[in-house]
Design a protein around this motif. Sequence first.
Motif, short mmCIF file in Angstrom:
data_model
loop_
_atom_site.label_atom_id
_atom_site.label_comp_id
_atom_site.label_asym_id
_atom_site.label_seq_id
_atom_site.Cartn_x
_atom_site.Cartn_y
_atom_site.Cartn_z
N GLU A 143 46.22 35.05 35.58
CA GLU A 143 44.86 35.60 35.20
C GLU A 143 44.39 35.00 34.01
O GLU A 143 45.33 34.69 33.12
CB GLU A 143 45.06 37.16 34.74
CG GLU A 143 45.36 38.20 36.04
CD GLU A 143 45.76 39.34 35.61
OE1 GLU A 143 45.49 40.35 36.45
OE2 GLU A 143 46.27 39.72 34.55
N ILE A 195 47.31 38.09 29.62
CA ILE A 195 46.24 37.18 30.43
C ILE A 195 45.97 35.96 29.31
O ILE A 195 45.81 36.22 28.11
CB ILE A 195 44.68 38.20 30.48
CG1 ILE A 195 45.09 39.07 31.34
CG2 ILE A 195 43.80 37.23 30.82
CD1 ILE A 195 43.73 40.32 31.41
N ASN A 210 40.84 35.58 38.45
CA ASN A 210 42.06 36.41 39.11
C ASN A 210 42.04 37.85 38.64
O ASN A 210 43.15 38.45 38.50
CB ASN A 210 43.47 35.48 39.04
CG ASN A 210 43.04 34.43 39.92
OD1 ASN A 210 42.68 34.39 40.88
ND2 ASN A 210 43.61 33.39 39.23
N ILE A 211 40.85 38.44 37.98
CA ILE A 211 40.82 39.75 37.50
C ILE A 211 39.94 40.47 38.15
O ILE A 211 38.45 40.10 38.22
CB ILE A 211 40.58 39.62 35.73
CG1 ILE A 211 41.59 39.01 35.40
CG2 ILE A 211 40.42 41.01 35.38
CD1 ILE A 211 41.45 38.60 33.75
#
Length: 136
Positions: A6, A30, A75-76
């Motif tokens: 992420e 993250i 990717n979140i």
Amino acid sequence: MMKKEERVLLYQFPEDQIHTAQDVFRTLGIRMQVLPPNAWLEKIGYLLGSKGFKAVQPQEEQNFDFPHRVILLENIRGKRLTKVLSAMEEAGIPRVTYKSAITPYNTLWTLRFLCEHMAKEHAVSAEEAEREGDVR
């Protein structure tokens, strides 16, 4: 299947919000990247460090006036996105109006084009909300 890393990219955030965001994202695991002021010239894929993207060679002096903070999320999604945005607000970072998930499609766009696209979407949403308010 291995979980994809992420990452968030911040554009035009004030220094104090960057430091707060670093703490939030570190806690959530993250990776964070702060984009330079001239990042609007580059394609999102280049800013991510993706293979096949090269830096833009500006042909002439260009300006881009976009006075808003932008957050790009890689990717979140879904519940995780809600958790990330809530954590930012709880830490005292004002709500970010201009945010976008990074997709294979928009990696081909310049940051400028993505910002302009988000601004148009925001204007349409605001107009629709205003119209709905008039109907009631």
